[in-house]
Scaffold this motif. Structure first.
Motif, PDB file in Angstrom:
ATOM      1  N   GLN A 247      -9.900  14.796  -2.623  1.00  0.00           N
ATOM      2  CA  GLN A 247      -8.522  14.337  -3.056  1.00  0.00           C
ATOM      3  C   GLN A 247      -7.373  15.223  -3.405  1.00  0.00           C
ATOM      4  O   GLN A 247      -6.359  15.423  -2.884  1.00  0.00           O
ATOM      5  CB  GLN A 247      -8.688  13.499  -4.036  1.00  0.00           C
ATOM      6  CG  GLN A 247      -8.963  14.083  -5.581  1.00  0.00           C
ATOM      7  CD  GLN A 247      -9.302  13.150  -6.730  1.00  0.00           C
ATOM      8  OE1 GLN A 247      -9.841  11.930  -6.256  1.00  0.00           O
ATOM      9  NE2 GLN A 247      -9.143  13.354  -7.933  1.00  0.00           N
TER      10      GLN A 247
ATOM     11  N   ALA B 107      -3.525   8.138  -5.037  1.00  0.00           N
ATOM     12  CA  ALA B 107      -2.872   8.350  -3.810  1.00  0.00           C
ATOM     13  C   ALA B 107      -3.999   8.551  -2.848  1.00  0.00           C
ATOM     14  O   ALA B 107      -3.942   8.001  -1.667  1.00  0.00           O
ATOM     15  CB  ALA B 107      -2.103   9.710  -3.979  1.00  0.00           C
ATOM     16  N   TYR B 108      -5.204   9.057  -2.759  1.00  0.00           N
ATOM     17  CA  TYR B 108      -6.092   9.390  -1.855  1.00  0.00           C
ATOM     18  C   TYR B 108      -6.819   8.171  -1.721  1.00  0.00           C
ATOM     19  O   TYR B 108      -7.322   7.943  -0.658  1.00  0.00           O
ATOM     20  CB  TYR B 108      -7.165  10.423  -2.372  1.00  0.00           C
ATOM     21  CG  TYR B 108      -8.155  10.932  -1.628  1.00  0.00           C
ATOM     22  CD1 TYR B 108      -7.817  11.491  -0.240  1.00  0.00           C
ATOM     23  CD2 TYR B 108      -9.559  10.926  -1.861  1.00  0.00           C
ATOM     24  CE1 TYR B 108      -8.947  12.204   0.373  1.00  0.00           C
ATOM     25  CE2 TYR B 108     -10.547  11.301  -0.944  1.00  0.00           C
ATOM     26  CZ  TYR B 108     -10.083  12.180   0.115  1.00  0.00           C
ATOM     27  OH  TYR B 108     -11.080  12.487   0.942  1.00  0.00           O
ATOM     28  N   SER B 109      -6.955   7.058  -2.629  1.00  0.00           N
ATOM     29  CA  SER B 109      -7.497   5.968  -2.182  1.00  0.00           C
ATOM     30  C   SER B 109      -7.037   4.927  -1.305  1.00  0.00           C
ATOM     31  O   SER B 109      -7.606   4.201  -0.740  1.00  0.00           O
ATOM     32  CB  SER B 109      -7.738   5.024  -3.487  1.00  0.00           C
ATOM     33  OG  SER B 109      -6.384   4.631  -3.749  1.00  0.00           O
ATOM     34  N   PHE B 110      -5.613   5.287  -0.823  1.00  0.00           N
ATOM     35  CA  PHE B 110      -5.083   4.791   0.307  1.00  0.00           C
ATOM     36  C   PHE B 110      -5.112   5.184   1.566  1.00  0.00           C
ATOM     37  O   PHE B 110      -4.782   4.881   2.398  1.00  0.00           O
ATOM     38  CB  PHE B 110      -3.523   4.177  -0.180  1.00  0.00           C
ATOM     39  CG  PHE B 110      -3.442   3.790  -1.358  1.00  0.00           C
ATOM     40  CD1 PHE B 110      -3.390   2.446  -1.589  1.00  0.00           C
ATOM     41  CD2 PHE B 110      -2.787   4.451  -2.562  1.00  0.00           C
ATOM     42  CE1 PHE B 110      -3.172   1.642  -2.707  1.00  0.00           C
ATOM     43  CE2 PHE B 110      -2.562   3.922  -3.816  1.00  0.00           C
ATOM     44  CZ  PHE B 110      -2.756   2.427  -3.843  1.00  0.00           C
TER      45      PHE B 110
ATOM     46  N   TYR C 289       4.894   5.298   9.087  1.00  0.00           N
ATOM     47  CA  TYR C 289       3.655   4.938   8.583  1.00  0.00           C
ATOM     48  C   TYR C 289       2.523   4.033   9.516  1.00  0.00           C
ATOM     49  O   TYR C 289       3.238   3.144   9.932  1.00  0.00           O
ATOM     50  CB  TYR C 289       3.290   4.519   7.167  1.00  0.00           C
ATOM     51  CG  TYR C 289       3.817   5.030   6.024  1.00  0.00           C
ATOM     52  CD1 TYR C 289       2.845   5.803   5.222  1.00  0.00           C
ATOM     53  CD2 TYR C 289       4.971   5.626   5.667  1.00  0.00           C
ATOM     54  CE1 TYR C 289       3.090   6.063   4.206  1.00  0.00           C
ATOM     55  CE2 TYR C 289       5.339   6.115   4.751  1.00  0.00           C
ATOM     56  CZ  TYR C 289       4.336   6.716   3.710  1.00  0.00           C
ATOM     57  OH  TYR C 289       4.421   7.383   2.620  1.00  0.00           O
TER      58      TYR C 289
ATOM     59  N   ALA D 108       1.761   6.688  -6.871  1.00  0.00           N
ATOM     60  CA  ALA D 108       0.790   7.464  -7.339  1.00  0.00           C
ATOM     61  C   ALA D 108       1.094   8.919  -7.031  1.00  0.00           C
ATOM     62  O   ALA D 108       1.080   9.775  -7.916  1.00  0.00           O
ATOM     63  CB  ALA D 108      -0.438   7.324  -6.481  1.00  0.00           C
TER      64      ALA D 108
ATOM     65  N   ILE E 272       0.809  -1.206   0.087  1.00  0.00           N
ATOM     66  CA  ILE E 272      -0.052  -0.254  -0.039  1.00  0.00           C
ATOM     67  C   ILE E 272       0.827   1.317  -0.101  1.00  0.00           C
ATOM     68  O   ILE E 272       0.744   2.242  -0.692  1.00  0.00           O
ATOM     69  CB  ILE E 272      -1.019  -0.046   1.197  1.00  0.00           C
ATOM     70  CG1 ILE E 272      -2.126  -0.940   1.182  1.00  0.00           C
ATOM     71  CG2 ILE E 272      -1.612   1.484   1.398  1.00  0.00           C
ATOM     72  CD1 ILE E 272      -2.876  -1.317   2.279  1.00  0.00           C
TER      73      ILE E 272
ATOM     74  N   ASP F  44       2.647   1.631  -3.327  1.00  0.00           N
ATOM     75  CA  ASP F  44       1.510   2.087  -4.400  1.00  0.00           C
ATOM     76  C   ASP F  44       1.199   3.538  -4.220  1.00  0.00           C
ATOM     77  O   ASP F  44       1.133   4.314  -5.167  1.00  0.00           O
ATOM     78  CB  ASP F  44       0.255   1.147  -4.490  1.00  0.00           C
ATOM     79  CG  ASP F  44       0.776  -0.265  -5.047  1.00  0.00           C
ATOM     80  OD1 ASP F  44       1.757  -0.458  -5.462  1.00  0.00           O
ATOM     81  OD2 ASP F  44      -0.317  -1.115  -4.578  1.00  0.00           O
ATOM     82  N   GLN F  45       1.043   3.949  -2.969  1.00  0.00           N
ATOM     83  CA  GLN F  45       0.703   5.253  -2.781  1.00  0.00           C
ATOM     84  C   GLN F  45       2.038   6.200  -3.263  1.00  0.00           C
ATOM     85  O   GLN F  45       1.443   7.288  -3.703  1.00  0.00           O
ATOM     86  CB  GLN F  45       0.208   5.686  -1.239  1.00  0.00           C
ATOM     87  CG  GLN F  45      -0.286   7.079  -1.228  1.00  0.00           C
ATOM     88  CD  GLN F  45      -0.566   7.498   0.213  1.00  0.00           C
ATOM     89  OE1 GLN F  45       0.359   7.571   1.059  1.00  0.00           O
ATOM     90  NE2 GLN F  45      -1.812   7.690   0.456  1.00  0.00           N
TER      91      GLN F  45
ATOM     92  N   LYS G  70      -5.627   0.617   5.229  1.00  0.00           N
ATOM     93  CA  LYS G  70      -5.316   1.970   4.832  1.00  0.00           C
ATOM     94  C   LYS G  70      -4.485   2.883   5.533  1.00  0.00           C
ATOM     95  O   LYS G  70      -4.222   2.602   6.850  1.00  0.00           O
ATOM     96  CB  LYS G  70      -6.891   2.667   4.804  1.00  0.00           C
ATOM     97  CG  LYS G  70      -8.263   2.084   4.071  1.00  0.00           C
ATOM     98  CD  LYS G  70      -7.773   2.405   2.628  1.00  0.00           C
ATOM     99  CE  LYS G  70      -9.196   1.600   1.831  1.00  0.00           C
ATOM    100  NZ  LYS G  70      -8.785   2.027   0.180  1.00  0.00           N
TER     101      LYS G  70
END
Length: 139
Positions: free
Chosen positions: A63, A48-51, A113, A39, A32, A35-36, A124
């Motif tokens: 977003q 980016a916001y989806s994570f 994180y 993004a 995650i 991937d962010q 998330k």
């Protein structure tokens, strides 16, 4: 003899299965985070916001606002030179993952994180603490 071999094989299988279950939240959190960051590097605000966790989305309900906040306040995450995963800790439904980052200015950072399991089983990102040191403090 066959029974002993089968029992040993089954024990190895269970041991391996137990280790992969224990590592799964960490692997998921790392995917995650990676991937962010990808993004951010692609200027893909929606991805980016989806994570982001519901708590983060509550603070940044759009977003574009979220993306601007990251650009201004988390430049090493937004535009990392290089990054690598450091230590991790699983505490219940939360994974704390250390990410060692070289910022665009060449300075080394530690991003801690917090990745939280959601009621639907997904994970998330629930926050990032930036420290201008690498590695960071004990997690």
């Amino acid at each position: 003899m066959k029974r002993a071999v089968l029992t040993s094989a089954f024990a190895v299988f269970l041991l391996g299965a137990g280790m992969s279950v224990a590592a799964e939240p960490v692997d998921t959190a790392q995917t995650i985070i990676q991937d962010q960051i990808a993004a951010f590097l692609n200027d893909d605000a929606a991805a980016a916001y989806s994570f982001a966790s519901p708590q983060i989305r509550g603070k940044f309900p759009d977003q574009d606002i979220f993306f601007e906040m990251v650009k201004r306040g988390y430049t090493p995450v937004y535009r990392p030179g290089n990054f690598a995963f450091g230590r991790s800790k699983v505490d219940g439904d939360t994974v704390v993952q250390e990410v060692l980052i070289s910022g665009p200015d060449g300075k080394d950072w530690t991003a801690l994180y917090s990745v939280v399991r959601q009621p639907d089983g997904s994970y998330k990102i629930n926050g990032v603490q930036m420290l201008q040191q690498a590695p960071g403090p004990e997690i």
